[in-house]
Write a protein that holds these residues in place. Structure first.
Motif, PDB file in Angstrom:
ATOM      1  N   LEU A 208       0.842  -1.188   0.000  1.00 29.65           N
ATOM      2  CA  LEU A 208       0.000   0.000   0.000  1.00 29.65           C
ATOM      3  C   LEU A 208       0.875   1.234   0.000  1.00 29.65           C
ATOM      4  O   LEU A 208       1.817   1.347   0.803  1.00 29.65           O
ATOM      5  CB  LEU A 208      -0.915   0.010   1.219  1.00 29.65           C
ATOM      6  CG  LEU A 208      -1.808  -1.220   1.416  1.00 29.65           C
ATOM      7  CD1 LEU A 208      -2.798  -0.966   2.543  1.00 29.65           C
ATOM      8  CD2 LEU A 208      -2.518  -1.602   0.133  1.00 29.65           C
ATOM      9  N   LEU A 209       0.564   2.168  -0.886  1.00 26.81           N
ATOM     10  CA  LEU A 209       1.313   3.419  -1.010  1.00 26.81           C
ATOM     11  C   LEU A 209       0.653   4.487  -0.157  1.00 26.81           C
ATOM     12  O   LEU A 209      -0.391   5.028  -0.517  1.00 26.81           O
ATOM     13  CB  LEU A 209       1.350   3.863  -2.470  1.00 26.81           C
ATOM     14  CG  LEU A 209       2.051   2.925  -3.450  1.00 26.81           C
ATOM     15  CD1 LEU A 209       1.791   3.367  -4.887  1.00 26.81           C
ATOM     16  CD2 LEU A 209       3.545   2.873  -3.167  1.00 26.81           C
ATOM     17  N   LEU A 210       1.241   4.785   0.972  1.00 25.97           N
ATOM     18  CA  LEU A 210       0.757   5.866   1.828  1.00 25.97           C
ATOM     19  C   LEU A 210       1.674   7.059   1.614  1.00 25.97           C
ATOM     20  O   LEU A 210       2.421   7.484   2.493  1.00 25.97           O
ATOM     21  CB  LEU A 210       0.727   5.433   3.296  1.00 25.97           C
ATOM     22  CG  LEU A 210      -0.061   4.165   3.632  1.00 25.97           C
ATOM     23  CD1 LEU A 210      -0.309   4.084   5.134  1.00 25.97           C
ATOM     24  CD2 LEU A 210      -1.356   4.063   2.861  1.00 25.97           C
ATOM     25  N   VAL A 211       1.615   7.591   0.405  1.00 19.85           N
ATOM     26  CA  VAL A 211       2.466   8.707  -0.001  1.00 19.85           C
ATOM     27  C   VAL A 211       1.613   9.707  -0.760  1.00 19.85           C
ATOM     28  O   VAL A 211       0.641   9.344  -1.414  1.00 19.85           O
ATOM     29  CB  VAL A 211       3.648   8.242  -0.878  1.00 19.85           C
ATOM     30  CG1 VAL A 211       4.532   7.258  -0.120  1.00 19.85           C
ATOM     31  CG2 VAL A 211       3.164   7.612  -2.174  1.00 19.85           C
ATOM     32  N   GLY A 212       1.983  10.968  -0.659  1.00 23.87           N
ATOM     33  CA  GLY A 212       1.240  12.007  -1.355  1.00 23.87           C
ATOM     34  C   GLY A 212       1.950  12.570  -2.553  1.00 23.87           C
ATOM     35  O   GLY A 212       1.424  13.467  -3.218  1.00 23.87           O
ATOM     36  N   THR A 213       3.133  12.056  -2.861  1.00 24.93           N
ATOM     37  CA  THR A 213       3.946  12.595  -3.946  1.00 24.93           C
ATOM     38  C   THR A 213       3.861  11.680  -5.157  1.00 24.93           C
ATOM     39  O   THR A 213       4.317  10.526  -5.095  1.00 24.93           O
ATOM     40  CB  THR A 213       5.417  12.723  -3.515  1.00 24.93           C
ATOM     41  OG1 THR A 213       5.472  13.420  -2.268  1.00 24.93           O
ATOM     42  CG2 THR A 213       6.222  13.471  -4.560  1.00 24.93           C
TER      43      THR A 213
END
Length: 368
Positions: A208-213
């Motif tokens: 899971l990608l918990l990134v905002g970029t």
């Protein structure tokens, strides 16, 4: 002789001011802010075309938060000084928290449109309400989707923020209670290659990608999709990033098959269909659920203002009386355990992804 009779222009009717918070410049998520604002503005136009509120038009006073908490606090204080009847909006949870807490301290109504962090306020508040579902509710539904698909051992690649840390905690606790496991990876410190190696070493079946970029997400996704060892690993992004065009532009074809949360029903009501058609004329791409959240926010406030006037205390005491038909169902507010303000319980929730065969289209994978 009596003085001549003169005709004067009738005095203009003063507008009811509604303050609106949205991220409209970087580092805020600009596309989310644009969708939110498009929904707010469409609803305001429709309210005014129908005669306004008690014959008075609504005027939206927009302030760009740019995902900056201090800028949001300053905007709340300025808007309170301008005499707005209420605040709406905001997308970023960390920004919405400081805005809600300042609004609560000032005795200013704030209907939060999109931010999901559970703890918008530290103390119980009559002044704050929210349309978006709580993160703990939505992300548990996402976890159910993962578990139903057989993913009991997942990895999380996260950047540092209160929002991502909260999401990690929700998933970690939920999986642990069901015999699953969550492996936590630092997306800011590890290279995409190192993340791939960790996925192999830990036998994770999903990341899971918990990134905002978008750039960071793109490099991670591309590395995973090109690593033969990880051919069966699912990549997900519960916060909904793949819905927006900037992610699609950076990830290209790799944006497909990344499941995310979307707050829409399986089919829109006649009102929702009409609003969707109108929003398509205002936006360069199909309207996201964030645009519907903006529209519904004004719909709720206009109803409350018509029913209870402009007295803030009186309006604040009426959240439990609200029953308004929105674009995504009937909106009603209640007190929910663990949440210190009025909450719509609950908006419809889907897990969707972009169709690999047609990336501009979305597939519904799971519903609440």
């Amino acid at each position: 002789m009596p003085p001549p009779v003169t005709s004067a222009e009738p005095a203009s009717i003063p507008a009811i001011l509604i303050g609106a918070l949205a991220p409209l410049t970087p580092p805020g998520w600009v596309q989310a802010g644009q969708h939110l604002l498009a929904g707010l503005e469409l609803a305001v136009r429709e309210v005014n075309d129908a005669g306004g509120v008690g014959g008075r038009p609504i005027e939206l006073v927009v302030r760009d938060t740019a995902a900056d908490p201090q800028r949001a606090v300053a905007a709340v204080e300025e808007l309170a000084g301008l005499g707005v009847a209420a605040l709406v909006g905001e997308y970023h949870s960390v920004v919405a928290c400081v805005a809600a807490r300042r609004a609560d301290a000032l005795g200013l109504l704030f209907l939060c449109s999109s931010a999901v962090l559970d703890a918008l306020t530290e103390q119980p508040s009559e002044w704050i309400a929210r349309l978006a579902p709580a993160q703990s509710h939505g992300w548990k539904i996402y976890a159910d989707f993962l578990l139903s698909a057989g993913h009991t051992r997942i990895a999380i690649a996260a950047q540092s923020s209160i929002y991502w840390e909260s999401g990690t905690r929700i998933l970690r606790d939920y999986f642990a209670a069901r015999g699953g496991a969550v492996i936590e990876l630092d997306a800011s410190a590890l290279s995409p290659t190192a993340i791939c190696d960790d996925l192999v070493d830990n036998d994770a079946t999903a990341l899971l990608l918990l990134v905002g970029t978008p750039d960071l997400a793109g490099s991670i996704v591309k590395s995973i999709r090109r690593d033969q060892r990880l051919a069966s690993v699912m990549v997900g992004a519960p916060a909904g990033q793949p819905e927006f065009a900037d992610w699609a532009e950076i990830l290209g074809d790799d944006v497909a098959a990344i499941p995310f949360l979307r707050y829409l029903p399986s089919s829109l009501s006649s009102l929702g269909v009409r609003v969707e058609t109108a929003l398509r004329k205002e936006l360069p791409e199909a309207p996201s659920f964030v645009a519907f959240e903006g529209y519904d926010s004004i719909t709720v406030l206009a109803h409350m203002l018509r029913s209870h006037g402009l007295d803030r205390v009186r309006i604040a005491g009426s959240w439990s009386l609200v029953s308004v038909e929105g674009t995504r169902g009937t909106i009603q507010f209640s007190r929910t355990p663990g949440i210190n303000f009025w909450q719509w319980t609950w908006p419809p929730i889907q897990v969707v992804d972009r169709d690999p065969a047609e990336p501009d289209c979305f597939r519904v994978l799971y519903t609440s």
